[in-house]
Design an enzyme around this catalytic site. Sequence first.
Site, PDB file in Angstrom:
ATOM      1  N   ASN A 212      53.226  11.083 -22.426  1.00 25.16           N
ATOM      2  CA  ASN A 212      53.332  10.467 -21.103  1.00 25.16           C
ATOM      3  C   ASN A 212      54.745  10.682 -20.564  1.00 25.16           C
ATOM      4  O   ASN A 212      55.567  11.340 -21.208  1.00 25.16           O
ATOM      5  CB  ASN A 212      52.973   8.975 -21.172  1.00 25.16           C
ATOM      6  N   LYS A 291      46.809  27.272 -33.972  1.00 22.72           N
ATOM      7  CA  LYS A 291      46.746  27.202 -32.517  1.00 22.72           C
ATOM      8  C   LYS A 291      45.338  27.511 -32.018  1.00 22.72           C
ATOM      9  O   LYS A 291      44.708  28.484 -32.438  1.00 22.72           O
ATOM     10  CB  LYS A 291      47.733  28.203 -31.908  1.00 22.72           C
ATOM     11  N   LYS A 344      47.076 -10.770 -25.983  1.00 28.20           N
ATOM     12  CA  LYS A 344      47.791 -10.214 -27.137  1.00 28.20           C
ATOM     13  C   LYS A 344      48.755 -11.206 -27.782  1.00 28.20           C
ATOM     14  O   LYS A 344      49.572 -10.833 -28.625  1.00 28.20           O
ATOM     15  CB  LYS A 344      48.519  -8.930 -26.726  1.00 28.20           C
TER      16      LYS A 344
END
Length: 405
Positions: A212, A291, A344
């Site tokens: 990200n 790969k 949480k």
Amino acid sequence: MLKGKKVVLGVSGGIAAYKACALTSKLVQRGAIVKVIMTNHATQFVSPLTFQALSRQPVYTDTFDEKDPEKIAHIDLADWADLFILAPATANVIGKAANGIADDMLTTTLLATEATVYVAPAMNVHMYAHPAVQKNMQTLHDFGYQFIEPGEGFLACGYVGKGRLEEPESILDVIEEHIGTKESSSYYNGKHILVTAGPTRESIDPVRFFTNHSSGKMGYAIAETAAKLGASVTLISGPSNLGVPNGVSRMEVESARDMYHEVFRHYDKADIIIKAAAVADYRPKETFDQKMKKQEGSLVIELERTEDILKALGEKKQKHQYLVGFAAETSNVIQYGREKLERKNLDAIVVNDVSQENAGFSADTNEAAFISKTGKQQKLSLNSKVKIAQQLFSLIEEDLKGGEQ
């Protein structure tokens, strides 16, 4: 800050020993009383007479050279010190200190002192990165030693990289800042703070991964601020180009699974846990050793959930621990933040809209909302990430003090 302080400077055997001469001079100029201990190998680089002339104090090189028959030199010196500086700290002396080996004047005195110890490593870049050296430094960090990270650049061995002894002026700036923080009776003195930062990478094959846009800047600002407040700080970081903040012990990880295991390796001793890392929610169910070759048509990659680190922390949170989560949202920011806080089992959450200009992952600024279990909600207006971190610690302190009443 250093005026009148009694300083023991431990000089071990590396080429950077010449910088310890300048460090001695600058300590004396700032009003410190400096007594130097040299290892036998250090005397191969610089003469003890040099340090004697600069410090105007006796220089110690031999455990059995008892200058005063009424005192045991290494115990007397250990008790005398207000602070103890190892500069340069070679891989050898770091290894000895971490394992309680006391076989010369420097290590026997170090083992006996109760003064604050500052360690300024200096060695070859590959030696510094070696797992044994990293493990030994982590051990010393756990003992409460303060580290002054080496600089990067051209090394005497010809390599270019991390391992160069920090400049004397920078060493003194770090020490004076730390002393000033300790003497200000900060609420965070002596507390252990665990911070996570940066992204994670989830491998597809040897050349591809999912990640990200997190830069780690917010988490690193939090870790840096915590260290300046006098806390003992462990930073667990995903891949990042940021330098290690002074006084912070950094553990580097790659994947969500790596971060999960590293977090729980340090979790029990933490008083405050701030999970600012942007951990991947999913990873490829199957990874490839070779790969993947390009093929005609579309490619489908099946994903599976990663470990939910924050949820696991909330489930295992001990009574004395304070757990802070971060949530990067693009809509319904407060609503989602409150839901995550409850779901949480967090003590507080910092939630922000990363779609806003100047508040995203790579920006130097941020704006957010702090929401705590006690009902506190505070807007953190657009500011530098360091300023946001300072505000965060003020809010945490208020929350914790309120719970102590």
